[in-house]
Motif scaffolding. Sequence first.
Motif, PDB file in Angstrom:
ATOM      1  N   ALA A  48     -11.019  -5.957  -5.099  1.00  0.00           N
ATOM      2  CA  ALA A  48     -10.202  -6.769  -4.421  1.00  0.00           C
ATOM      3  C   ALA A  48     -10.269  -8.288  -4.818  1.00  0.00           C
ATOM      4  CB  ALA A  48     -10.720  -6.946  -2.978  1.00  0.00           C
ATOM      5  N   ALA A  49     -11.335  -8.756  -5.278  1.00  0.00           N
ATOM      6  CA  ALA A  49     -11.156 -10.195  -5.734  1.00  0.00           C
ATOM      7  C   ALA A  49     -10.159 -10.369  -6.928  1.00  0.00           C
ATOM      8  CB  ALA A  49     -12.460 -10.583  -6.160  1.00  0.00           C
ATOM      9  N   ARG A  50      -9.851  -9.417  -7.943  1.00  0.00           N
ATOM     10  CA  ARG A  50      -8.982  -9.506  -8.845  1.00  0.00           C
ATOM     11  C   ARG A  50      -7.491  -9.744  -8.274  1.00  0.00           C
ATOM     12  NH1 ARG A  50     -12.132  -4.878 -11.515  1.00  0.00           N
ATOM     13  NH2 ARG A  50     -13.318  -5.993 -13.041  1.00  0.00           N
ATOM     14  N   TRP A  51      -7.373  -9.515  -7.040  1.00  0.00           N
ATOM     15  CA  TRP A  51      -5.984  -9.893  -6.236  1.00  0.00           C
ATOM     16  C   TRP A  51      -5.873 -10.930  -5.532  1.00  0.00           C
ATOM     17  CZ3 TRP A  51      -1.736  -7.018  -7.765  1.00  0.00           C
ATOM     18  CH2 TRP A  51      -1.939  -5.897  -8.744  1.00  0.00           C
ATOM     19  N   ARG A  52      -6.930 -11.750  -5.640  1.00  0.00           N
ATOM     20  CA  ARG A  52      -7.023 -13.034  -4.576  1.00  0.00           C
ATOM     21  C   ARG A  52      -5.977 -14.072  -5.205  1.00  0.00           C
ATOM     22  NH1 ARG A  52     -13.264 -14.446  -5.623  1.00  0.00           N
ATOM     23  NH2 ARG A  52     -12.418 -15.039  -7.719  1.00  0.00           N
ATOM     24  N   GLY A  53      -5.265 -14.449  -4.169  1.00  0.00           N
ATOM     25  CA  GLY A  53      -4.053 -15.431  -4.067  1.00  0.00           C
ATOM     26  C   GLY A  53      -2.848 -15.070  -4.869  1.00  0.00           C
ATOM     27  N   ARG A  54      -2.693 -13.799  -5.113  1.00  0.00           N
ATOM     28  CA  ARG A  54      -1.482 -13.251  -5.650  1.00  0.00           C
ATOM     29  C   ARG A  54      -0.521 -12.707  -4.466  1.00  0.00           C
ATOM     30  NH1 ARG A  54      -3.330  -9.434 -10.782  1.00  0.00           N
ATOM     31  NH2 ARG A  54      -4.737 -10.859 -11.656  1.00  0.00           N
ATOM     32  N   GLY A  55      -0.873 -12.877  -3.272  1.00  0.00           N
ATOM     33  CA  GLY A  55       0.081 -12.513  -2.333  1.00  0.00           C
ATOM     34  C   GLY A  55       0.471 -11.118  -1.838  1.00  0.00           C
ATOM     35  N   ASP A  56      -0.138 -10.252  -2.532  1.00  0.00           N
ATOM     36  CA  ASP A  56       0.028  -8.942  -2.380  1.00  0.00           C
ATOM     37  C   ASP A  56      -1.251  -8.239  -1.588  1.00  0.00           C
ATOM     38  OD1 ASP A  56       0.628  -6.288  -2.693  1.00  0.00           O
ATOM     39  OD2 ASP A  56       1.393  -6.340  -4.736  1.00  0.00           O
ATOM     40  N   GLU A  57      -1.132  -8.170  -0.411  1.00  0.00           N
ATOM     41  CA  GLU A  57      -2.140  -7.584   0.670  1.00  0.00           C
ATOM     42  C   GLU A  57      -2.247  -5.964   0.388  1.00  0.00           C
ATOM     43  OE1 GLU A  57      -1.409  -8.278   4.376  1.00  0.00           O
ATOM     44  OE2 GLU A  57      -0.739 -10.160   4.083  1.00  0.00           O
ATOM     45  N   LYS A  58      -1.018  -5.288   0.173  1.00  0.00           N
ATOM     46  CA  LYS A  58      -1.519  -3.928  -0.079  1.00  0.00           C
ATOM     47  C   LYS A  58      -2.083  -3.628  -1.550  1.00  0.00           C
ATOM     48  CE  LYS A  58       2.852  -2.454   2.533  1.00  0.00           C
ATOM     49  NZ  LYS A  58       3.826  -1.699   2.529  1.00  0.00           N
ATOM     50  N   ALA A  59      -1.910  -4.307  -2.529  1.00  0.00           N
ATOM     51  CA  ALA A  59      -2.473  -3.957  -3.697  1.00  0.00           C
ATOM     52  C   ALA A  59      -3.917  -4.366  -3.645  1.00  0.00           C
ATOM     53  CB  ALA A  59      -1.808  -4.787  -4.939  1.00  0.00           C
ATOM     54  N   ALA A  60      -4.296  -5.525  -3.169  1.00  0.00           N
ATOM     55  CA  ALA A  60      -5.703  -5.793  -2.909  1.00  0.00           C
ATOM     56  C   ALA A  60      -6.444  -4.993  -1.945  1.00  0.00           C
ATOM     57  CB  ALA A  60      -5.829  -7.485  -2.221  1.00  0.00           C
ATOM     58  N   ASP A  61      -5.835  -4.458  -0.870  1.00  0.00           N
ATOM     59  CA  ASP A  61      -6.770  -3.485   0.029  1.00  0.00           C
ATOM     60  C   ASP A  61      -6.660  -2.096  -0.797  1.00  0.00           C
ATOM     61  OD1 ASP A  61      -7.363  -2.458   2.497  1.00  0.00           O
ATOM     62  OD2 ASP A  61      -5.908  -1.234   2.474  1.00  0.00           O
ATOM     63  N   GLN A  62      -5.818  -1.638  -1.716  1.00  0.00           N
ATOM     64  CA  GLN A  62      -5.770  -0.336  -2.410  1.00  0.00           C
ATOM     65  C   GLN A  62      -6.700  -0.404  -3.258  1.00  0.00           C
ATOM     66  OE1 GLN A  62      -3.814   2.544  -1.265  1.00  0.00           O
ATOM     67  NE2 GLN A  62      -5.605   3.114  -2.514  1.00  0.00           N
ATOM     68  N   ALA A  63      -6.993  -1.758  -4.019  1.00  0.00           N
ATOM     69  CA  ALA A  63      -8.090  -1.757  -5.218  1.00  0.00           C
ATOM     70  C   ALA A  63      -9.259  -1.551  -4.580  1.00  0.00           C
ATOM     71  CB  ALA A  63      -7.923  -3.106  -5.879  1.00  0.00           C
ATOM     72  N   ALA A  64      -9.457  -2.149  -3.306  1.00  0.00           N
ATOM     73  CA  ALA A  64     -10.996  -2.076  -2.484  1.00  0.00           C
ATOM     74  C   ALA A  64     -10.986  -0.641  -1.932  1.00  0.00           C
ATOM     75  CB  ALA A  64     -10.787  -3.115  -1.423  1.00  0.00           C
ATOM     76  N   VAL A  65     -10.212  -0.018  -1.519  1.00  0.00           N
ATOM     77  CA  VAL A  65     -10.399   1.247  -1.128  1.00  0.00           C
ATOM     78  C   VAL A  65     -10.631   2.041  -2.257  1.00  0.00           C
ATOM     79  CG1 VAL A  65      -9.107   3.366  -0.094  1.00  0.00           C
ATOM     80  CG2 VAL A  65      -8.665   0.956   0.954  1.00  0.00           C
ATOM     81  N   ASP A  66      -9.987   2.204  -3.278  1.00  0.00           N
ATOM     82  CA  ASP A  66     -10.262   3.202  -4.343  1.00  0.00           C
ATOM     83  C   ASP A  66     -11.754   2.782  -4.630  1.00  0.00           C
ATOM     84  OD1 ASP A  66      -7.599   4.040  -4.419  1.00  0.00           O
ATOM     85  OD2 ASP A  66      -6.983   2.814  -5.844  1.00  0.00           O
ATOM     86  N   ALA A  67     -12.270   1.825  -4.987  1.00  0.00           N
ATOM     87  CA  ALA A  67     -13.598   1.325  -5.584  1.00  0.00           C
ATOM     88  C   ALA A  67     -14.556   1.961  -4.369  1.00  0.00           C
ATOM     89  CB  ALA A  67     -13.570  -0.034  -5.600  1.00  0.00           C
ATOM     90  N   MET A  68     -14.357   1.643  -3.194  1.00  0.00           N
ATOM     91  CA  MET A  68     -15.322   1.988  -2.157  1.00  0.00           C
ATOM     92  C   MET A  68     -15.411   3.527  -2.053  1.00  0.00           C
ATOM     93  SD  MET A  68     -15.770   0.768   1.691  1.00  0.00           S
ATOM     94  CE  MET A  68     -16.478  -0.887   1.361  1.00  0.00           C
ATOM     95  N   ARG A  69     -14.244   4.065  -2.235  1.00  0.00           N
ATOM     96  CA  ARG A  69     -14.418   5.631  -1.706  1.00  0.00           C
ATOM     97  C   ARG A  69     -15.036   6.337  -3.102  1.00  0.00           C
ATOM     98  NH1 ARG A  69     -10.627  10.189  -3.059  1.00  0.00           N
ATOM     99  NH2 ARG A  69     -10.701  11.709  -1.524  1.00  0.00           N
TER     100      ARG A  69
END
Length: 346
Positions: A48-69
């Motif tokens: 998720a941190a790779r998407w910090r400050g980029r303004g893309d909430e969906k991409a940040a959330d999806q990155a975290a979801v994929d990794a956690m799953r």
Amino acid sequence: MARKDDRKGPKAAKTGKVGKKQSGISMVLDRVLTLEIVRVTERAAVNAARWRGRGDEKAADQAAVDAMRRELNRLAIRGTVVIGEGERDEAPMLYIGEEVGTGEGPKVDIALDPLEGTTICAKDLPNSLAVIAIAESGSLLNAPDVYMDKIAIGPGYPEGVVSLEALPAENIKALAKAKGVPVGEITACVLDRPRHASIIEDIRSVGAGIRLIGDGDIAGVIHTTTPEETGIDIYLGIGGAPEGVLAAAALRCIGGQMQGRLILDTDDKRKRARKMGIEDFDRIYQMDEMARGDVLFAATGVTDGNLLSGVRFGKKTIRTETVVMRSSTQTVRWIKAEHRSFEKFG
């Protein structure tokens, strides 16, 4: 996201030969899981941190979801998501009811928020976290993904000193009396939302202070446990029910009091609640009804905050900070990790 409930709250966890007992609590959860779940939140936080400050909430959330799953499916558990990314048919993965893990090991409930504070992360603001709680099957509140009215304080106060049945100003006065300080020395944490205008007005009418936060009410609740460090004595207001259950899981581990009441104000919400076995739509849930028995909780910082530092990316290392807790032992570990193998983050 949601959780497990029968008409009288979460079912009591069954004990048997598979679990030992410590102080009357079933010890089905292997102590190894305490550190294993750290890897789960670390992976989610880094991605998720790779998407910090980029303004893309969906991409940040999806990155975290994929990794956690991905990491959850490596754990030796028979896990069921009871607080997740949404109700079945509303989320492609980590939905309520999804089974995760290797299929071997203890049967557990899982509450998770791969990215608590998606807006916070997208704007690179404080207190975005990757969060998970694991408890014995039947121990976490299961309800539809709705809002929840919440109140929480830290440890050291008489039971029932605050209540959702009292007005905010009354709770502030009661807490000040229990703490032995003037009302003006009490600070409440409240989500900065238009719906909280009356709460804010009531709190300020008695001279108490308010810390308004944009998002991240899990951290807000946890902050009440160390008011001398955070300056927050009480959490009040309406936020997500999933975050409420996760916050209750954390308080079960470190102490405190919390109540939650689901906001079931439409026919659709009541219908969804009824499907999950909830019949009392006005019920006030106590902390140990939202998260009971032996509970493990972990959170890794995505962005810097009062609770945890965010992920640090270096040329040769990635640094993370995580807090992991267990209710049966009342142990809280703060883990600062330096990762030198980037491939494990996918």
